[in-house]
Design an enzyme around this catalytic site. Structure first.
Site, short mmCIF file in Angstrom:
data_model
loop_
_atom_site.label_atom_id
_atom_site.label_comp_id
_atom_site.label_asym_id
_atom_site.label_seq_id
_atom_site.Cartn_x
_atom_site.Cartn_y
_atom_site.Cartn_z
NE ARG A 8 -3.98 2.02 2.30
CZ ARG A 8 -4.69 2.51 3.32
NH1 ARG A 8 -4.35 2.22 4.57
NH2 ARG A 8 -5.75 3.27 3.09
CB SER A 58 -6.20 5.33 0.06
OG SER A 58 -5.96 3.94 0.11
CB SER A 59 -11.56 2.88 0.92
OG SER A 59 -12.30 3.70 0.06
CB ALA A 60 -10.86 1.66 5.99
N PRO A 61 -8.65 -0.40 4.41
CG PRO A 61 -6.38 -0.87 4.61
CD PRO A 61 -7.44 0.10 5.07
#
Length: 349
Positions: A8, A58-61
């Site tokens: 990431r 960037s969204s939460a994984p």
């Protein structure tokens, strides 16, 4: 395996977390404190919108993982993604499928950055980043087995359906509902209607352009509600978990189109207590909170109506958000024709 394989931190050039901004140098390992932020379950702001481009994150994984599992990917699936963001999600998808991914990004700077990331990850032979608003999809690379949107949209463009393989084609999209964007799957049923089902509760940054026309929304959640006389009002005094509160929110939005996410222009209001509101452009607003209490500004009848709807939800057995399906029908919204939520149906769950 995909999350373990795709780093990431290599997809992030600049991001904001809480009050701090971070800049990562390409091909340089960040220090331990930054890595802790990047690899925790955090949503990270990557474009604030100050440069004129749409904001992006960037969204939460954990949310990304739930969405990718729901997308039901298989080796060989060709995927169209609306909202490239950093390129991270497209890299995860192609790792799972081993097949081409077309990803479209409305922000010029974000599209350039995502393309740079994809090249740095040596995935440019499988992932194509296109600068555009996503409304038209991308016919040259279709048809697709799956279409996924990672930004909040108002409805499904018919163009996407033309590019989707049937009968197994699936769309996964955060669809505007009651001021937020719960995530729905959408497929054609046996009668040819497009039917969506709420699968994950969530909220996303709104799409740019024709995918989310401003004229469809009587209240923009980004605009504060004037609060000349913000005051507590009688509530149900029934405390709800976060999940139950979202279930209620979904129900309220189905019952009344004025339900939205809203914040009053009053520093005493705590959004953490719940920002689901009945907003009338003339008469004011009424809020229901996690603990069942209510807040009001404006006319008393808004409180009374909202309290009735909350009671109705309790009497209906507190149906979960995931028990609802919705038929999406064509609506003429000027230049952008979208399939919009038309009729909601409560299913068995």
């Amino acid at each position: 395996r995909a999350f373990a394989a795709v780093p990431r931190h290599r997809c992030l050039r600049r991001f904001r977390y809480r009050a701090d901004e971070y800049t990562l140098a390409p091909d340089t390992m960040p220090d331990e404190a930054v890595l802790d932020i990047v690899y925790a379950n955090n949503s990270l702001i990557t474009h604030t919108g100050r440069d004129g481009d749409p904001p992006s994150s960037s969204s939460a994984p954990s949310l990304m993982a739930k969405m990718l599992e729901t997308l039901d990917l298989a080796p060989g699936h060709r995927v169209l993604e609306i909202g490239a963001g950093t390129g991270y999600n497209a890299a995860l998808i192609t790792h799972i499928t081993g097949a081409p991914v077309t990803t479209i990004e409305a922000g010029a700077a974000a599209a350039t950055s995502a393309a740079d990331t994809i090249r740095a990850l040596e995935l440019a032979d499988r992932v194509q980043v296109i600068h555009g608003d996503g409304y038209d999809g991308h016919p040259p690379n279709g048809p697709y087995d799956r279409i996924i949107a990672t930004c909040g949209i108002a409805g499904i463009p018919p163009h996407w359906l033309d590019q989707l393989l049937v009968p197994d084609g699936l769309i996964l999209a955060p669809l505007a509902h009651a001021g937020v964007h719960p995530i729905l799957t959408a497929r054609r049923d046996d009668h040819g209607d497009l039917v969506g089902r709420v699968v994950i509760w969530g909220d996303f940054m709104p799409a740019a352009g024709h995918l989310r026309p401003a004229e469809l929304f009587h209240h923009d959640p980004a605009h504060d509600i004037p609060a000349a006389r913000l005051r507590p009002a009688e509530g149900t005094d029934t405390e709800m978990t976060t999940e139950q509160y979202h279930d209620l929110w979904c129900y309220l939005g189905i019952r009344d189109p004025r339900i939205t996410r809203a914040y009053p222009a009053d520093p005493t209001f705590d959004p953490g207590h719940g920002a689901c509101a009945l907003v009338d452009p003339t008469d004011g607003a009424a809020w229901i909170h996690h603990d069942g209490t209510m807040t009001l500004t404006g006319a008393d009848h808004l409180h009374d109506h909202l309290a009735t709807l909350v009671t109705d939800w309790h009497h209906a057995g507190r149906p979960p958000a995931t028990a609802w399906t919705v038929t999406l029908r064509h609506a003429d919204t000027g230049a952008a024709g979208l399939l919009l939520p038309h009729h909601w149906t409560l299913t068995s769950g």
